[in-house]
Design a protein around this motif. Structure first.
Motif, PDB file in Angstrom:
ATOM      1  N   PHE A  71      16.123  63.272  37.753  1.00  0.00           N
ATOM      2  CA  PHE A  71      15.698  64.627  37.403  1.00  0.00           C
ATOM      3  C   PHE A  71      16.668  65.672  37.949  1.00  0.00           C
ATOM      4  O   PHE A  71      16.972  66.661  37.271  1.00  0.00           O
ATOM      5  N   ILE A  72      17.139  65.450  39.163  1.00  0.00           N
ATOM      6  CA  ILE A  72      18.106  66.390  39.757  1.00  0.00           C
ATOM      7  C   ILE A  72      19.341  66.503  38.877  1.00  0.00           C
ATOM      8  O   ILE A  72      19.828  67.602  38.590  1.00  0.00           O
ATOM      9  N   ASP A  73      19.845  65.371  38.407  1.00  0.00           N
ATOM     10  CA  ASP A  73      21.026  65.378  37.540  1.00  0.00           C
ATOM     11  C   ASP A  73      20.733  66.102  36.226  1.00  0.00           C
ATOM     12  O   ASP A  73      21.580  66.856  35.715  1.00  0.00           O
ATOM     13  N   ALA A  74      19.541  65.888  35.671  1.00  0.00           N
ATOM     14  CA  ALA A  74      19.180  66.531  34.410  1.00  0.00           C
ATOM     15  C   ALA A  74      19.091  68.047  34.575  1.00  0.00           C
ATOM     16  O   ALA A  74      19.501  68.799  33.682  1.00  0.00           O
ATOM     17  N   CYS A  75      18.575  68.505  35.721  1.00  0.00           N
ATOM     18  CA  CYS A  75      18.498  69.944  35.976  1.00  0.00           C
ATOM     19  C   CYS A  75      19.893  70.548  36.129  1.00  0.00           C
ATOM     20  O   CYS A  75      20.177  71.642  35.616  1.00  0.00           O
ATOM     21  N   GLU A  76      20.766  69.835  36.830  1.00  0.00           N
ATOM     22  CA  GLU A  76      22.134  70.330  37.006  1.00  0.00           C
ATOM     23  C   GLU A  76      22.857  70.432  35.660  1.00  0.00           C
ATOM     24  O   GLU A  76      23.541  71.416  35.377  1.00  0.00           O
ATOM     25  N   THR A  77      22.664  69.434  34.822  1.00  0.00           N
ATOM     26  CA  THR A  77      23.323  69.416  33.520  1.00  0.00           C
ATOM     27  C   THR A  77      22.796  70.519  32.603  1.00  0.00           C
ATOM     28  O   THR A  77      23.559  71.155  31.864  1.00  0.00           O
TER      29      THR A  77
END
Length: 279
Positions: free
Chosen positions: A236-242
């Motif tokens: 989820f963290i990666d998806a938010c950053e992207t």
């Protein structure tokens, strides 16, 4: 719609009350709790919805988190719905992670669950209208947060209804249910085999196309026994950053998946919402 009072207690100058009502959405009697802060005696106050996790009811957060002190300080009303429909005629399962107490905040489309399990509709439509009609709630200033399964619910409802739930946070949320055993089991039972329908209840999928203006706060314990198997926060963290979604994801040494953890950081979360809802 008629409310039936169940219990009421004075707390930090406000009132914690529990109510039953007949739900047209779930076809059952539903129970929920409301903490009204002392400021509500003078007029409508912002509303914060708390969605609980697997096996829980309204009682877990109201009795164990200590939220009343901070809610009274900030003048925030807090609503705690149940986690599923309940009753002798409501389908259930012997496992703790399916059936009663495990509604996953979705609308079931598979039998036998589809008759009663409509928790997202219940919260966003029926209970929302019920609160507006019966409590001094400022429905133009609403936020949402939750724990574990409830964190999943809070995130997905925020992404779907950002104009309703202006602020969002979570404790140890299931952010990628399509990729973990809890979600895979529940989604298969409630909405069928893997399909695009799963994406509508998966925060990691939703954030990629439904970013909001909110700054999301999430807290998770590093000693959480479900961290690596069910929570998997990095996805989820990666998806938010992207996607450009504003997110503060805090990991805390030594804390688990329990209400000792939630009580420790509850004040931070209420203050987070208060700042957003009073702006």
């Amino acid at each position: 719609m008629t409310l039936t009072p169940v219990s009421s207690w004075a707390s930090f100058g406000g009132t914690l009350s529990v109510h039953d009502h007949e739900s047209a959405v779930t076809g059952t009697t539903m129970r929920f709790a409301v903490y009204s802060p002392p400021q509500a005696k003078k007029g409508p106050v912002p509303v914060l919805w708390y969605l609980s996790g697997l096996t829980c009811t309204w009682a877990n957060v109201m009795e164990k988190s200590g939220l009343q002190r901070t809610a009274s300080e900030h003048g925030i009303m807090i609503i705690a719905p149940d986690t599923s429909p309940r009753g002798p005629d409501v389908p259930d399962d012997d496992a703790y992670d399916l059936g009663q107490g495990a509604g996953f905040y979705l609308t079931a489309t598979e039998a036998p669950w589809d008759k009663h399990y409509r928790m997202d509709q219940y919260i966003t439509r029926e209970l929302n209208a019920l609160v507006a009609a019966n409590f001094p709630a400022d429905m133009k200033r609403q936020g949402i947060f939750g724990h574990s399964m409830g964190g999943h619910g809070a995130l997905t409802l925020h992404f779907k209804y950002p104009d309703t739930y202006r602020s969002c946070s979570a404790f140890s949320p299931i952010t990628s249910p399509s990729r973990v055993p809890w979600g895979e089991k529940a989604f298969t039972a409630y909405i069928g085999p893997p399909s695009i329908a799963w994406e509508q209840y998966d925060a990691t999928e939703l954030v990629q196309t439904r970013q909001t203006d909110a700054h999301i706060l999430i807290d998770t314990g590093k000693a959480d026994q479900f961290l690596e198997t069910q929570l998997k926060p990095d996805i989820f963290i990666d998806a938010c950053e992207t996607s450009g979604q504003a997110l503060t994801y805090r990991m805390h040494e030594g804390y688990g998946h329990d209400y000792y953890f939630i009580a420790t950081f509850m004040s931070d979360h209420i203050a987070h919402h208060a700042k957003a809802l009073k702006a």
